[in-house]
Design a protein around this motif. Structure first.
Motif, PDB file in Angstrom:
ATOM      1  N   HIS A  91       0.836  -1.209   0.000  1.00 50.97           N
ATOM      2  CA  HIS A  91       0.000   0.000   0.000  1.00 50.97           C
ATOM      3  C   HIS A  91       0.871   1.260   0.000  1.00 50.97           C
ATOM      4  N   ARG A 114      -2.458  -3.270  -1.521  1.00 52.84           N
ATOM      5  CA  ARG A 114      -2.458  -3.135  -2.978  1.00 52.84           C
ATOM      6  C   ARG A 114      -1.770  -4.340  -3.590  1.00 52.84           C
ATOM      7  N   THR A 115      -2.460  -5.027  -4.476  1.00 55.07           N
ATOM      8  CA  THR A 115      -1.854  -6.109  -5.246  1.00 55.07           C
ATOM      9  C   THR A 115      -2.382  -6.062  -6.668  1.00 55.07           C
ATOM     10  N   HIS A 279      -4.616   1.543  -3.371  1.00 55.10           N
ATOM     11  CA  HIS A 279      -5.497   0.444  -2.968  1.00 55.10           C
ATOM     12  C   HIS A 279      -5.721  -0.468  -4.172  1.00 55.10           C
ATOM     13  N   LEU A 280      -6.043  -1.721  -3.926  1.00 53.43           N
ATOM     14  CA  LEU A 280      -6.373  -2.610  -5.034  1.00 53.43           C
ATOM     15  C   LEU A 280      -7.753  -2.275  -5.596  1.00 53.43           C
ATOM     16  N   ASP A 281      -7.980  -2.639  -6.869  1.00 58.05           N
ATOM     17  CA  ASP A 281      -9.275  -2.344  -7.461  1.00 58.05           C
ATOM     18  C   ASP A 281     -10.284  -3.442  -7.125  1.00 58.05           C
ATOM     19  N   GLU A 284      -9.418  -6.997  -8.469  1.00 58.83           N
ATOM     20  CA  GLU A 284      -8.262  -7.563  -7.763  1.00 58.83           C
ATOM     21  C   GLU A 284      -8.674  -8.067  -6.383  1.00 58.83           C
TER      22      GLU A 284
END
Length: 322
Positions: A91, A114-115, A279-281, A284
């Motif tokens: 992140h 976050r990935t 942040h991941l969407d 994801e």
């Protein structure tokens, strides 16, 4: 079964274990801090507090006065009731997912994450074991929130800034919250050596990136008298507060996950929307839940968990709003 309680507006409590996660309060003996953003730092705490080395630095810069114990990634500590390990969350610098193992089962708490990981972080890593309870943020909880790759987004930011400067306009990147430092957004502009000025609240945090060996490029603190001809980075709130108001010829890009909503253009009076986030969407998030297949997914930090739950239900993944 492990009992999990949302502790008001700030943090999560595991009462059987005496453990708090980003928790402010008096009911935990040990508190683990996921990262150094102000909305996750405990401000009222009567416990042993643990954080990664960069997170500890961010906390101190933000004014934390209590003692913080350093827990590096991959190292495990044992309390009377559990084993706890931090894993990189991708992140911001130092952001950690907290993995808790106990006789009641295990739990993975993401904090903000976050990935694929944000570039100016230590990466993203999961425990190599099946997960019983998974507590995930869902900040971007609708399918409209789908990000492009970082290379595409970096090119979009560069092209925006370059075209503005060619027209003798001053590029301003708003929505890059000052609390985040500048991460990849600063290193993107380094490739063509245009100086950057950063809003003061974010500038003081950049020192942590420097100390950890992450090059943020040619940057300096915002100076009203010398800001012309430079890329300006600020939170969106700064624009209405007079940030660089002496610069009349400007072009503003709103750079945030929330920029995926076209309505933001008129709400904020900006020239361009660039959906970039740490942040991941939405997709994801769903894909990660499907990969982990936890016994229970707890959805938190979200404006609306119903759509996430619907998608997880379709995949026969048990979930509930925390």
């Amino acid at each position: 079964m492990l009992e999990i309680t949302k502790a008001g507006n700030h943090g999560i409590l595991l009462p059987q274990l005496g453990i708090g996660l980003d928790y402010s309060g008096s009911k935990a003996d040990h508190v683990f801090v996921s990262h150094g953003h102000a909305d996750h730092i405990p401000w009222k705490v009567d416990a042993m507090v643990y954080a990664t080395p960069p997170t500890k630095k961010f906390m101190e810069l933000r004014g934390v006065k209590y003692e913080v114990q350093v827990l590096p990634f991959g190292e495990t500590i044992e309390t009377e009731a559990a084993r706890i390990t931090f894993y990189p969350a991708g992140h911001i610098l130092g952001s950690a997912m907290t993995f808790v193992e106990s006789e009641y089962g295990n739990l993975l708490y993401t904090g903000d994450y976050r990935t694929p990981p944000s570039p100016a972080t230590e990466g993203f890593e999961l425990p190599d074991t099946p997960i019983d309870s998974f507590i995930t943020e869902a900040t971007f909880s609708l399918p409209v929130y789908k990000w492009q790759g970082y290379d595409e987004l970096k090119a979009e930011i560069l092209n925006f800034a370059r075209s503005a400067l060619e027209e003798e306009l001053h590029p301003r990147l708003s929505g890059l919250q000052s609390r985040k430092g500048t991460g990849d957004h600063a290193s993107a502009e380094r490739s063509w050596n245009i100086p950057i000025q950063i809003h003061g609240a974010g500038f003081k945090l950049c020192s942590v990136y420097d100390e950890e060996g992450i090059d943020l490029g040619n940057y300096e603190s915002y100076d009203r008298d010398t800001c012309e001809g430079k890329i300006l980075i600020c939170p969106s709130s700064a624009i209405s507060n007079g940030f660089a108001s002496n610069v009349s010829r400007k072009r503003i890009a709103y750079c945030s996950g929330w920029a995926a909503m076209e309505s933001r253009r008129s709400q904020l009076t900006v020239d361009k929307l660039i959906p970039i986030s740490d942040h991941l969407d939405f997709f994801e998030l769903i894909d990660l839940c499907e990969k982990l297949k936890p016994e229970m997914t707890y959805i938190t930090h979200t404006p609306n968990p119903d759509v996430v739950k619907h998608y997880l239900d379709e995949r026969n993944l048990a979930s509930r709003f925390l």
